[in-house]
Scaffold this active site. Sequence first.
Site, PDB file in Angstrom:
ATOM      1  N   ASN A  22       8.668   2.447   6.972  1.00  0.00           N
ATOM      2  CA  ASN A  22       8.840   2.553   8.423  1.00  0.00           C
ATOM      3  C   ASN A  22       7.587   3.219   8.972  1.00  0.00           C
ATOM      4  O   ASN A  22       6.861   3.884   8.222  1.00  0.00           O
ATOM      5  CB  ASN A  22      10.143   3.301   8.771  1.00  0.00           C
ATOM      6  CG  ASN A  22      10.064   4.788   8.504  1.00  0.00           C
ATOM      7  OD1 ASN A  22       9.198   5.494   9.023  1.00  0.00           O
ATOM      8  ND2 ASN A  22      10.976   5.308   7.675  1.00  0.00           N
ATOM      9  N   ASN A  76      22.406   6.754   4.989  1.00  0.00           N
ATOM     10  CA  ASN A  76      22.199   5.336   4.688  1.00  0.00           C
ATOM     11  C   ASN A  76      23.017   4.833   3.499  1.00  0.00           C
ATOM     12  O   ASN A  76      22.977   3.653   3.170  1.00  0.00           O
ATOM     13  CB  ASN A  76      20.718   5.065   4.430  1.00  0.00           C
ATOM     14  CG  ASN A  76      19.878   5.377   5.649  1.00  0.00           C
ATOM     15  OD1 ASN A  76      18.928   6.132   5.572  1.00  0.00           O
ATOM     16  ND2 ASN A  76      20.255   4.829   6.785  1.00  0.00           N
ATOM     17  N   ARG A  95      14.350   1.138  -1.749  1.00  0.00           N
ATOM     18  CA  ARG A  95      15.584   1.926  -1.630  1.00  0.00           C
ATOM     19  C   ARG A  95      16.774   1.285  -2.354  1.00  0.00           C
ATOM     20  O   ARG A  95      17.816   1.942  -2.513  1.00  0.00           O
ATOM     21  CB  ARG A  95      15.928   2.169  -0.153  1.00  0.00           C
ATOM     22  CG  ARG A  95      14.904   3.042   0.568  1.00  0.00           C
ATOM     23  CD  ARG A  95      15.472   3.714   1.810  1.00  0.00           C
ATOM     24  NE  ARG A  95      16.498   4.702   1.503  1.00  0.00           N
ATOM     25  CZ  ARG A  95      17.167   5.397   2.425  1.00  0.00           C
ATOM     26  NH1 ARG A  95      16.904   5.215   3.711  1.00  0.00           N
ATOM     27  NH2 ARG A  95      18.094   6.276   2.084  1.00  0.00           N
ATOM     28  N   ARG A 149      16.755  -3.366   9.734  1.00  0.00           N
ATOM     29  CA  ARG A 149      17.341  -3.075   8.413  1.00  0.00           C
ATOM     30  C   ARG A 149      18.669  -3.815   8.220  1.00  0.00           C
ATOM     31  O   ARG A 149      18.800  -4.626   7.319  1.00  0.00           O
ATOM     32  CB  ARG A 149      17.550  -1.565   8.233  1.00  0.00           C
ATOM     33  CG  ARG A 149      16.261  -0.751   8.278  1.00  0.00           C
ATOM     34  CD  ARG A 149      15.401  -0.967   7.049  1.00  0.00           C
ATOM     35  NE  ARG A 149      14.188  -0.181   7.084  1.00  0.00           N
ATOM     36  CZ  ARG A 149      14.065   1.034   6.575  1.00  0.00           C
ATOM     37  NH1 ARG A 149      15.083   1.612   5.982  1.00  0.00           N
ATOM     38  NH2 ARG A 149      12.916   1.683   6.650  1.00  0.00           N
ATOM     39  N   HIS A 178      16.453   2.333  12.462  1.00  0.00           N
ATOM     40  CA  HIS A 178      17.897   2.540  12.297  1.00  0.00           C
ATOM     41  C   HIS A 178      18.452   2.972  13.658  1.00  0.00           C
ATOM     42  O   HIS A 178      17.778   3.679  14.420  1.00  0.00           O
ATOM     43  CB  HIS A 178      18.199   3.677  11.310  1.00  0.00           C
ATOM     44  CG  HIS A 178      18.059   3.320   9.866  1.00  0.00           C
ATOM     45  ND1 HIS A 178      17.497   4.177   8.947  1.00  0.00           N
ATOM     46  CD2 HIS A 178      18.438   2.218   9.170  1.00  0.00           C
ATOM     47  CE1 HIS A 178      17.521   3.614   7.742  1.00  0.00           C
ATOM     48  NE2 HIS A 178      18.075   2.419   7.848  1.00  0.00           N
ATOM     49  N   ASP A 180      20.478   5.311  14.308  1.00  0.00           N
ATOM     50  CA  ASP A 180      20.575   6.767  14.495  1.00  0.00           C
ATOM     51  C   ASP A 180      19.261   7.419  14.931  1.00  0.00           C
ATOM     52  O   ASP A 180      19.246   8.575  15.341  1.00  0.00           O
ATOM     53  CB  ASP A 180      21.128   7.448  13.226  1.00  0.00           C
ATOM     54  CG  ASP A 180      20.212   7.316  12.016  1.00  0.00           C
ATOM     55  OD1 ASP A 180      19.090   6.785  12.135  1.00  0.00           O
ATOM     56  OD2 ASP A 180      20.625   7.760  10.923  1.00  0.00           O
ATOM     57  N   CYS A 274      20.158  11.718   9.715  1.00  0.00           N
ATOM     58  CA  CYS A 274      19.841  10.902   8.531  1.00  0.00           C
ATOM     59  C   CYS A 274      20.145  11.638   7.235  1.00  0.00           C
ATOM     60  O   CYS A 274      20.430  11.009   6.221  1.00  0.00           O
ATOM     61  CB  CYS A 274      18.348  10.596   8.423  1.00  0.00           C
ATOM     62  SG  CYS A 274      17.585   9.850   9.812  1.00  0.00           S
TER      63      CYS A 274
END
Length: 299
Positions: A22, A76, A95, A149, A178, A180, A274
């Site tokens: 990101n 996540n 990830r 995502r 994201h 959030d 997060c």
Amino acid sequence: MIHQPTILLVEPTHYDVSYSINPWMDPGLWASDPRGMHRNAVASFESLHAALQAAGFTVEIAPGAPGLPDMVFPANAAVVLDGHAVLARFRYPQRAGEEAPFARIFEGLRERGLIDSVSLLPEGCYQEGAGDCIWDAVRGHFWAGFGPRSSRAAADAMASHFGREVVALELATAQSYHLDVCFCPLSGGEILYYPPAFTQDALRILRERVPASLRIEASEDDLRHFSVNAVNLHDQVVMTRTTPHLRAELGQRGYQLREVDLSPYMLSGGGAYCMTLRLDRTSGPARASAAADGAAVAA
Ligand code: ARG
């Protein structure tokens, strides 16, 4: 399942910034002083832990795993509601390796009775947990981010799994990768959000559902401070060191801010929300009327 406000953290033993998925991630800066950076990250984590406890949470701490630095962002890892967890599927290979250790962590939580069930997402879509599927306790539905995502289809999968409405909002920028990062529902029914992060369609949906008196527009400066990425419990708001604008705005509305220096995590594109995952969220009765009059009723 547990009923007191309980939040999951992942210890930062294996945290670093060694890749970039990101635009906030800066592996070069981390590499300039890895030991110092890690020391600061551990200290920041301890401050966050203390602030969450002071705000009224019971904190569960799970172990991280070597080579998976972003496990410190358990928002996540899964979506959890009414004791049911749906495990995430990550878009990036960097990830995806977190899926197995998080599955073990959730299985452990289930064995201890903190949650009741652990499920997998249907094949063919990505979904990055509560970072892209945020429970709105006042309105009794999820808000789901999609685009960078999570897949649009994941919002429907969550709606059928949990039997609750999921309002999907398309994210328009890589910066707000994201939901959030740019969107935070608060206990009084307010939505703190950064308008440029959303497509025109998403903004229309949001503004149809949330009256102007309950919309708090974050500035670019607020976004850069990762202040929208906040953890709220009743009148308590835990967030990274914020801006004069949000201190005033949230203070006026009766919120008590607990600011923590999370700069080592902002270097990975993360803030307070997060780094956490609520385990005790319940759907309860829908509270749409509270949203309309702005009463502070929900956790
Ligand atoms: N480096 C992580 C990533 O890009 C940061 C995740 C932050 N989490 C969040 N819910 N916004 O995936």
